[in-house]
Design a protein around this motif. Structure first.
Motif, PDB file in Angstrom:
ATOM      1  N   VAL A 144      -9.535  -9.113   1.436  1.00  0.00           N
ATOM      2  CA  VAL A 144      -8.766  -9.238   2.680  1.00  0.00           C
ATOM      3  C   VAL A 144      -7.301  -9.529   2.371  1.00  0.00           C
ATOM      4  O   VAL A 144      -6.394  -8.934   2.940  1.00  0.00           O
ATOM      5  CB  VAL A 144      -9.375 -10.359   3.560  1.00  0.00           C
ATOM      6  N   ARG A 145      -7.093 -10.417   1.424  1.00  0.00           N
ATOM      7  CA  ARG A 145      -5.720 -10.804   1.075  1.00  0.00           C
ATOM      8  C   ARG A 145      -4.933  -9.581   0.593  1.00  0.00           C
ATOM      9  O   ARG A 145      -3.798  -9.359   0.987  1.00  0.00           O
ATOM     10  CB  ARG A 145      -5.745 -11.879  -0.012  1.00  0.00           C
ATOM     11  N   GLN A 146      -5.570  -8.780  -0.261  1.00  0.00           N
ATOM     12  CA  GLN A 146      -4.908  -7.583  -0.775  1.00  0.00           C
ATOM     13  C   GLN A 146      -4.634  -6.597   0.356  1.00  0.00           C
ATOM     14  O   GLN A 146      -3.527  -6.088   0.506  1.00  0.00           O
ATOM     15  CB  GLN A 146      -5.796  -6.892  -1.827  1.00  0.00           C
ATOM     16  N   GLU A 147      -5.690  -6.367   1.161  1.00  0.00           N
ATOM     17  CA  GLU A 147      -5.587  -5.347   2.198  1.00  0.00           C
ATOM     18  C   GLU A 147      -4.488  -5.677   3.201  1.00  0.00           C
ATOM     19  O   GLU A 147      -3.744  -4.808   3.636  1.00  0.00           O
ATOM     20  CB  GLU A 147      -6.945  -5.233   2.901  1.00  0.00           C
ATOM     21  N   LEU A 148      -4.409  -6.946   3.584  1.00  0.00           N
ATOM     22  CA  LEU A 148      -3.461  -7.326   4.637  1.00  0.00           C
ATOM     23  C   LEU A 148      -2.103  -7.712   4.080  1.00  0.00           C
ATOM     24  O   LEU A 148      -1.175  -7.964   4.839  1.00  0.00           O
ATOM     25  CB  LEU A 148      -4.023  -8.481   5.461  1.00  0.00           C
ATOM     26  N   GLY A 149      -1.995  -7.798   2.780  1.00  0.00           N
ATOM     27  CA  GLY A 149      -0.717  -8.210   2.198  1.00  0.00           C
ATOM     28  C   GLY A 149      -0.325  -9.598   2.640  1.00  0.00           C
ATOM     29  O   GLY A 149       0.830  -9.841   2.999  1.00  0.00           O
ATOM     30  N   LEU A 150      -1.260 -10.533   2.625  1.00  0.00           N
ATOM     31  CA  LEU A 150      -0.959 -11.885   3.112  1.00  0.00           C
ATOM     32  C   LEU A 150      -0.007 -12.615   2.188  1.00  0.00           C
ATOM     33  O   LEU A 150       0.513 -13.669   2.533  1.00  0.00           O
ATOM     34  CB  LEU A 150      -2.258 -12.686   3.258  1.00  0.00           C
ATOM     35  N   ASP A 151       0.214 -12.067   0.992  1.00  0.00           N
ATOM     36  CA  ASP A 151       1.129 -12.718   0.072  1.00  0.00           C
ATOM     37  C   ASP A 151       2.578 -12.337   0.345  1.00  0.00           C
ATOM     38  O   ASP A 151       3.488 -12.897  -0.238  1.00  0.00           O
ATOM     39  CB  ASP A 151       0.774 -12.349  -1.381  1.00  0.00           C
ATOM     40  N   ARG A 152       2.780 -11.337   1.224  1.00  0.00           N
ATOM     41  CA  ARG A 152       4.156 -10.938   1.521  1.00  0.00           C
ATOM     42  C   ARG A 152       4.903 -12.078   2.201  1.00  0.00           C
ATOM     43  O   ARG A 152       4.289 -12.941   2.826  1.00  0.00           O
ATOM     44  CB  ARG A 152       4.158  -9.728   2.479  1.00  0.00           C
ATOM     45  N   PRO A 153       6.250 -12.066   2.110  1.00  0.00           N
ATOM     46  CA  PRO A 153       7.009 -13.123   2.801  1.00  0.00           C
ATOM     47  C   PRO A 153       6.742 -13.071   4.313  1.00  0.00           C
ATOM     48  O   PRO A 153       6.565 -11.993   4.882  1.00  0.00           O
ATOM     49  CB  PRO A 153       8.467 -12.770   2.506  1.00  0.00           C
ATOM     50  N   TRP A 154       6.757 -14.258   4.936  1.00  0.00           N
ATOM     51  CA  TRP A 154       6.437 -14.371   6.366  1.00  0.00           C
ATOM     52  C   TRP A 154       7.350 -13.516   7.227  1.00  0.00           C
ATOM     53  O   TRP A 154       6.909 -12.859   8.145  1.00  0.00           O
ATOM     54  CB  TRP A 154       6.622 -15.813   6.821  1.00  0.00           C
ATOM     55  N   LEU A 155       8.641 -13.591   6.910  1.00  0.00           N
ATOM     56  CA  LEU A 155       9.596 -12.915   7.778  1.00  0.00           C
ATOM     57  C   LEU A 155       9.324 -11.424   7.820  1.00  0.00           C
ATOM     58  O   LEU A 155       9.443 -10.780   8.862  1.00  0.00           O
ATOM     59  CB  LEU A 155      11.022 -13.169   7.284  1.00  0.00           C
ATOM     60  N   LEU A 156       8.905 -10.893   6.677  1.00  0.00           N
ATOM     61  CA  LEU A 156       8.605  -9.480   6.578  1.00  0.00           C
ATOM     62  C   LEU A 156       7.437  -9.138   7.505  1.00  0.00           C
ATOM     63  O   LEU A 156       7.454  -8.146   8.229  1.00  0.00           O
ATOM     64  CB  LEU A 156       8.236  -9.157   5.132  1.00  0.00           C
ATOM     65  N   GLN A 157       6.397 -10.016   7.480  1.00  0.00           N
ATOM     66  CA  GLN A 157       5.220  -9.758   8.311  1.00  0.00           C
ATOM     67  C   GLN A 157       5.554  -9.845   9.792  1.00  0.00           C
ATOM     68  O   GLN A 157       5.109  -9.033  10.595  1.00  0.00           O
ATOM     69  CB  GLN A 157       4.110 -10.752   7.968  1.00  0.00           C
ATOM     70  N   LEU A 158       6.366 -10.863  10.141  1.00  0.00           N
ATOM     71  CA  LEU A 158       6.730 -11.040  11.549  1.00  0.00           C
ATOM     72  C   LEU A 158       7.604  -9.873  11.999  1.00  0.00           C
ATOM     73  O   LEU A 158       7.421  -9.326  13.092  1.00  0.00           O
ATOM     74  CB  LEU A 158       7.466 -12.367  11.732  1.00  0.00           C
ATOM     75  N   GLY A 159       8.545  -9.472  11.140  1.00  0.00           N
ATOM     76  CA  GLY A 159       9.422  -8.353  11.466  1.00  0.00           C
ATOM     77  C   GLY A 159       8.617  -7.094  11.713  1.00  0.00           C
ATOM     78  O   GLY A 159       8.896  -6.332  12.654  1.00  0.00           O
ATOM     79  N   ALA A 160       7.577  -6.888  10.901  1.00  0.00           N
ATOM     80  CA  ALA A 160       6.737  -5.704  11.068  1.00  0.00           C
ATOM     81  C   ALA A 160       6.083  -5.716  12.443  1.00  0.00           C
ATOM     82  O   ALA A 160       5.959  -4.684  13.109  1.00  0.00           O
ATOM     83  CB  ALA A 160       5.687  -5.655   9.970  1.00  0.00           C
ATOM     84  N   TRP A 161       5.662  -6.934  12.882  1.00  0.00           N
ATOM     85  CA  TRP A 161       5.007  -7.018  14.190  1.00  0.00           C
ATOM     86  C   TRP A 161       5.979  -6.632  15.310  1.00  0.00           C
ATOM     87  O   TRP A 161       5.635  -5.875  16.217  1.00  0.00           O
ATOM     88  CB  TRP A 161       4.460  -8.423  14.430  1.00  0.00           C
ATOM     89  N   PHE A 162       7.226  -7.139  15.213  1.00  0.00           N
ATOM     90  CA  PHE A 162       8.206  -6.803  16.255  1.00  0.00           C
ATOM     91  C   PHE A 162       8.560  -5.322  16.228  1.00  0.00           C
ATOM     92  O   PHE A 162       8.728  -4.697  17.270  1.00  0.00           O
ATOM     93  CB  PHE A 162       9.461  -7.664  16.103  1.00  0.00           C
ATOM     94  N   ALA A 163       8.637  -4.770  15.015  1.00  0.00           N
ATOM     95  CA  ALA A 163       8.941  -3.338  14.919  1.00  0.00           C
ATOM     96  C   ALA A 163       7.839  -2.530  15.606  1.00  0.00           C
ATOM     97  O   ALA A 163       8.110  -1.579  16.347  1.00  0.00           O
ATOM     98  CB  ALA A 163       9.069  -2.933  13.460  1.00  0.00           C
ATOM     99  N   ASP A 164       6.585  -2.927  15.374  1.00  0.00           N
ATOM    100  CA  ASP A 164       5.470  -2.240  16.037  1.00  0.00           C
ATOM    101  C   ASP A 164       5.534  -2.438  17.545  1.00  0.00           C
ATOM    102  O   ASP A 164       5.260  -1.524  18.315  1.00  0.00           O
ATOM    103  CB  ASP A 164       4.133  -2.763  15.512  1.00  0.00           C
ATOM    104  N   LEU A 165       5.876  -3.681  17.944  1.00  0.00           N
ATOM    105  CA  LEU A 165       5.911  -3.994  19.372  1.00  0.00           C
ATOM    106  C   LEU A 165       6.920  -3.098  20.080  1.00  0.00           C
ATOM    107  O   LEU A 165       6.682  -2.621  21.184  1.00  0.00           O
ATOM    108  CB  LEU A 165       6.279  -5.464  19.574  1.00  0.00           C
ATOM    109  N   ALA A 166       8.045  -2.834  19.407  1.00  0.00           N
ATOM    110  CA  ALA A 166       9.079  -1.987  20.004  1.00  0.00           C
ATOM    111  C   ALA A 166       8.517  -0.601  20.283  1.00  0.00           C
ATOM    112  O   ALA A 166       8.955   0.080  21.202  1.00  0.00           O
ATOM    113  CB  ALA A 166      10.281  -1.910  19.074  1.00  0.00           C
ATOM    114  N   ARG A 167       7.517  -0.191  19.509  1.00  0.00           N
ATOM    115  CA  ARG A 167       6.882   1.105  19.761  1.00  0.00           C
ATOM    116  C   ARG A 167       5.629   0.945  20.622  1.00  0.00           C
ATOM    117  O   ARG A 167       4.777   1.824  20.650  1.00  0.00           O
ATOM    118  CB  ARG A 167       6.484   1.759  18.438  1.00  0.00           C
TER     119      ARG A 167
END
Lengths: 316, 258, 512
Positions: free
Chosen positions: A59-82
């Motif tokens: 799960v950790r590998q698949e979801l990239g949970l080790d990535r920096p938080w800001l990157l993950q949050l930014g990805a969510w907002f980018a998706d939300l914009a679409r």
């Protein structure tokens, strides 16, 4: 009217702020919670028989949970914009698909419950408010306190045993047809009516005790018509403000009833999402509920504004 | 003092007496006896036993101190700031009112249950965060009732006249706002205290919340739910106590003339 | 006040006193639907997540099945052979098997699903598979070393075979299986409706439709059984079984299943590194009391790890686990633990205190933990209970913070318990098994079992493995499991699968 448009415009800005705030705060809060998220996600995916370190690592590998938080949050907002709310970490389905089913079911349940509670609460409140201190008032107060003191699951089981098992009028639980919604809605409605009957009763009692009501009576109007002409509008403002609130509290209050009656609703799903650290689900749910809330508030504002003639006059 | 308040006081006094006198019975609320489970009241157990054979009187009395105290605490922590801010918003209006309304919306836009579940997730099994999370979501209700009630009052001609005549905010608050808002707030307060306990029951029901074996009314009801057919009284005893508390609070806090 | 405080008898009386009340049709099902109610929710379409739902409802099939005793039987694979060196398996498919979309079940489709299952989380990734290939229309699986339990692993739901059209890349977008029923409507996480598949190559099921409802609360399931609103209610809560037995419309079947509730201990902790301390904890437990009062099944008190129903692994001659509080105190005293002023044990100024983690997905576990807390308190052990997410147990195992856990271990995860034991009692321990404990003798025995086909030899090996676990107590067995199922008396031809692989609806019919 310009005032009203401004107020509604304010609500639109508010909706945008809610989206940003809810998205970010849910993300941060869930990430701040103690415990290893990968294990939680693995547990809700595969169940307690199959969750183990290998599953959590995958799960950790698949979801990239080790990535920096800001990157993950930014990805969510980018998706939300679409307008993409992402994919549930637990089930792998699109959050929007899940929400459309679950929020739809909860809204249905809430609206039916609110309708039942409107049939029960405010009429009782008006009756008792017109004769405050009477035996009916006392009885209604005791009933309301009792309904509030007994948890929803006890009320639900009692209704289930009487209406579904002994009398066989309704299905015990489940989902699919229109008859399944009645028992859970009734369970919720009893609790709601308990509160709204008291708020109505107090508002009505206040109106009845007010000088303008006494004046109307002196004009020779009967109790009932004096209340219809002068009392109803004044008494309904706090009641409507309260009902607007109730619908929101209701949507989250349904979790117990949903679990008990096997109803595929959002309350139940939200709790599971928090426990399972399903961030996209939590964010998506909170976002939609936040927007719904802003919408309801706008509707409540509108109703209160329309009902209060003096305020209209005073500001015009 | 009116008859109603007397009755309310008596009910509350009964619950408090139960909490204080219950322990005199001497049983340990944590002691189990697996061969004496779900007994009806009588004999060595004045109120019977629960599913682990624990003395219900001892548990209810111990739970009273916990539930009663925390429920009042949560309701107060929600009511005091909620009402004050609501009145201030209505009195001052303008930017301050908009700011406060925005804050209330922001808090409420986050589902209250989410707040409580998140709070408990930070310190699982502790009661304090639970009630704090609860207060954080309950205060909005008080705020709105106070603000909406007060705003309606402020629009009345006699209040506007008082303002034109130069009466201060204190006067308007005392003479016009408080009498209008107090009864609604009192109703809410009594119910909020009840809600606090039933919310714990609800959280325990969905698998979040109390840490066993702490006796607390809400989680006791959840624990005993599976035995509703065998021992309905055991399940309802905590509810009866909550009922007495809510009713007592309500009568005591209610308006004199109403 | 509410109806909640009316005694049930009064409710019954009032119901009986109102004969004119219409009895609505809630209990009259659409006559061609078999309704199943159980507790587990439907969590996604991927076989590795909710495959058990689709397998139990006979929507999907696995290569092999298992009989009640766990022995492999043909399912999608009509027959199989094992090579002389016991490394190469060859499976032949049912020639007429078709997926619900009408396409035939090809060896290529099967190989793709098995290969995918190997890469996903599930049981298949844990075994020594060398390759999965299609050869002359059959599936050929090669293992790196002899692995006789392979057919048991292929019966696990995570290896279910879906049609190629189910997939979008690697992701599952629809459940198109090959079983007698196909998905008609899915309302996750609560409800699944199925209907007969037009392409099923076996005898057509008597029921044209079946439905699955996940009702998480035991009280709800009991009420549905009582109200006659389901033909089969699985996983009855223990508190409701006695009451449902008295219902003339229901047939209650209780059968032991290969699952055991265990206490996992961190054997590196100074509290539990001596086997005498572990024995003392075991001796302090009132298994009989808990089995009778909480589980409502006196026979489920565990006397060893494997229940008597697992005849191959249960060793009747083992001295049973029992309660002996005095002996527990003596053992602890010998280890230097002395009761302090409050009755709690102290050694070198440190108390005998630890936290037991458990989870509420199995609703009886927190109650059992609370009961054990009081029992351990009697010998002076201060145990805290933390009800956590089930993931916190393997997480605590991995980061070493776990002190103890109460859990339920399923030995029929794959129908052969060996698969589970190999995972749980490896030298480095297992997430749901031993922690910081290992026994070279046990490791060798389990390895040997995996490679031995001779029945008598296997029985001897199993007996020795059980004995080591009983002597060393790396985990402490607490109770065995009963599976209680309510079946409507209007249904015939239905047997309950003790391994919970299938509800066997396709074989059921109405009794006239």
């Amino acid at each position: 009217m310009g005032e009203l448009m401004r107020a509604l415009g304010g609500r639109a800005v508010q909706a945008l702020l809610v989206a940003l705030l809810v998205g970010a705060s849910c993300f941060l809060m869930v990430r701040l919670l103690p415990g290893d998220m990968a294990y939680r996600v693995a547990a809700s995916r595969y169940g307690y028989d199959l969750v183990d370190s290998a599953a959590a690592e995958a799960v950790r590998q698949e979801l990239g949970l080790d990535r920096p938080w800001l990157l993950q949050l930014g990805a969510w907002f980018a998706d939300l914009a679409r307008l993409d709310l992402g994919v549930s970490l637990a089930s792998g389905e699109a959050v929007l698909d899940l929400l459309s089913v679950q929020l739809g079911h909860t809204l249905l349940l809430s609206v039916v419950a609110l309708a039942f509670s409107l049939l029960l609460g405010p009429p009782l409140g008006v009756l008792t408010g017109l004769r405050p201190g009477g035996w009916l008032d006392g009885g209604a107060l005791a009933l309301a306190a009792a309904l509030r003191a007994v948890p929803a699951f006890v009320i639900g089981i009692a209704l289930m045993l009487v209406l579904a098992v002994e009398w066989d009028w309704l299905p015990v639980a489940g989902v699919g047809g229109w008859r399944e919604v009645i028992l859970p809605a009734l369970t919720l409605a009893l609790g709601l009516a308990a509160a709204s009957s008291r708020v109505t009763r107090d508002a009505v009692a206040a109106v009845v005790a007010s000088p303008y009501f006494a004046f109307a009576r002196m004009k020779g109007l009967s109790d009932a018509s004096a209340f219809r002409r002068h009392g109803l509008r004044n008494a309904s403002i706090p009641v409507i403000a309260y009902l607007g609130l109730q619908l929101v509290t209701l949507i989250e209050g349904v979790v117990v009833v949903e679990s008990l009656f096997a109803w595929p609703g959002i309350g139940h799903a939200l709790v599971h999402a928090v426990l399972g650290r399903d961030i996209p689900m939590v964010q998506g749910t909170a976002l939609l509920m936040g927007l719904l809330f802003v919408g309801l508030n706008a509707a409540t504002d509108l109703a209160c504004w329309a009902l209060d003639p003096r305020r209209q006059g005073a500001r015009a | 003092m009116s008859r109603k308040r007397l009755l309310g006081g008596a009910l509350l006094a009964a619950v408090i007496a139960f909490a204080l006198l219950g322990p005199l019975h001497g049983a340990d609320p944590l002691r189990q006896n697996l061969s004496d489970t779900l007994l009806p009241p009588g004999g060595a157990y004045p109120l019977g036993t629960d599913h682990l054979g624990r003395d219900l009187l001892a548990r209810l009395a111990a739970g009273a101190r916990l539930s009663f105290g925390f429920a009042l605490l949560a309701a107060l922590a929600a009511a005091v700031p909620g009402i004050l801010l609501g009145l201030v918003a209505a009195l001052r209006g303008g930017v301050l009112e908009r700011l406060l309304l925005g804050l209330a919306d922001a808090v409420q836009a986050l589902p209250g249950l989410l707040l409580v579940v998140l709070f408990t997730a930070f310190a699982p099994g502790e009661f304090l965060p639970l009630y704090l999370g609860l207060a954080l979501s309950l205060w909005v209700e008080f705020f709105r009732i106070a603000r909406n009630g007060a705003a309606a009052v402020m629009a009345r001609p006699q209040v506007q006249a008082a303002r034109l005549l130069g009466f201060g905010a204190g006067h308007i608050l005392r003479r016009h706002l408080w009498p209008e808002v107090a009864p609604l707030a009192a109703t809410l307060f009594a119910f909020a205290a009840g809600t606090a306990v039933t919310t714990i029951a609800a959280l325990a029901f969905i698998g979040v919340g109390a840490r066993p074996p702490v006796p607390e009314w809400g989680s006791m009801m959840t624990e005993l739910l599976p035995y509703y057919a065998e021992a309905p009284l055991a399940l309802l005893l905590p509810a009866i106590l909550i009922f007495t508390t809510v009713l007592g609070l309500h009568l005591l806090a209610g308006r004199e003339r109403a | 006040m509410t109806a909640a405080i009316l005694p049930r008898r009064a409710l019954l009386a009032s119901a009986a006193g109102l004969p004119f009340l219409p009895r609505a049709a809630a209990a009259q099902p659409a006559s061609d639907t078999f309704r199943v109610v159980t507790s587990q929710e439907i969590n996604g379409l991927d076989p590795s997540r909710s495959g058990y739902v689709f397998a139990r409802m006979q929507v999907v099939e696995t290569l092999t099945g298992a009989d009640d005793g766990g022995l492999p039987v043909p399912q999608l694979a009509r027959a199989w052979t094992l090579s002389e060196d016991r490394l190469t398996w060859r499976f032949e498919l049912r020639p007429d098997a078709r997926f619900h979309d009408g396409t035939s079940v090809t060896a290529e489709a099967v190989a793709f699903c098995l290969d995918r299952a190997r890469r996903q989380t599930g049981v298949l990734g844990n075994i020594p598979i060398e390759s999965i290939a299609v050869e002359a229309g059959g599936i050929v699986i090669r293992t790196r070393r002899p692995f006789v339990s392979l057919t048991a692993f292929l019966a696990h739901y995570s290896t279910a075979i879906l049609a190629p059209a189910s997939f979008e890349g690697e992701a599952v977008r629809a459940v198109i299986g090959s079983g007698p029923y196909k998905v008609a409507r899915l309302l996750a996480p609560q409800r699944l409706e199925t209907e007969r598949s037009d392409h099923w190559d076996g005898p057509p099921p008597a029921f044209a439709r079946a439905s699955y409802l996940a009702a998480g609360r035991g009280e709800t399931r009991a009420a549905m059984a009582e109200g006659g609103q389901a033909e089969m209610v699985a996983q009855l809560a223990p508190e409701t079984v006695e009451r449902l037995r008295r219902n003339p419309r229901l047939d209650i079947r209780v059968q032991p299943i290969p699952r055991t509730r265990l206490i996992k201990l961190n054997c590196a902790s100074p509290l539990f590194n001596d086997v005498r301390a572990r024995r003392a904890v075991s001796l302090a437990l009132d298994r009989a009391g808990m089995a009778a009062a909480l589980l409502r099944s006196p026979a489920s008190a565990a006397t060893q790890m494997f229940p008597a129903s697992m005849a191959e692994w249960h060793v009747p001659s083992l001295p049973p686990l029992r309660r002996d509080v005095a002996e527990a105190r003596r053992l602890l005293g010998a280890l230097g633990w002395q009761p302090g002023p409050d009755g709690l044990l102290v050694r070198d100024g440190a108390p005998f205190r630890f936290t037991l983690r458990t989870f509420s997905d199995r609703p009886e576990l927190p109650g059992l933990a609370t009961a054990m807390q009081a029992q351990l308190r009697e010998v002076g052990i201060d145990m805290k209970v933390a009800v956590v997410n089930s993931g916190e147990i393997p997480a605590g195992h991995r980061d070493g913070t776990l002190e103890a856990a109460l859990m339920a271990r399923n030995f029929s995860l794959v129908p052969d318990p060996l698969g589970t034991l190999l995972q749980d009692y490896r030298p480095q321990g297992g997430d749901w098994g031993a922690m910081n404990w290992s026994s070279p003798a046990l490791t060798a025995l389990l390895e040997e079992l995996g490679a031995t086909a001779d029945a008598a030899e296997r029985a001897a090996l199993r007996g020795r493995a059980s004995t080591i676990l009983q002597d060393e107590l790396p985990v402490i067995p607490v109770s065995w499991f009963d599976l209680a199922t309510a079946v409507s008396k209007r249904v015939g031809g239905l047997t309950v699968d003790p391994l919970e692989i299938s509800y066997r609806v396709a074989g059921a019919r109405w009794v006239s």
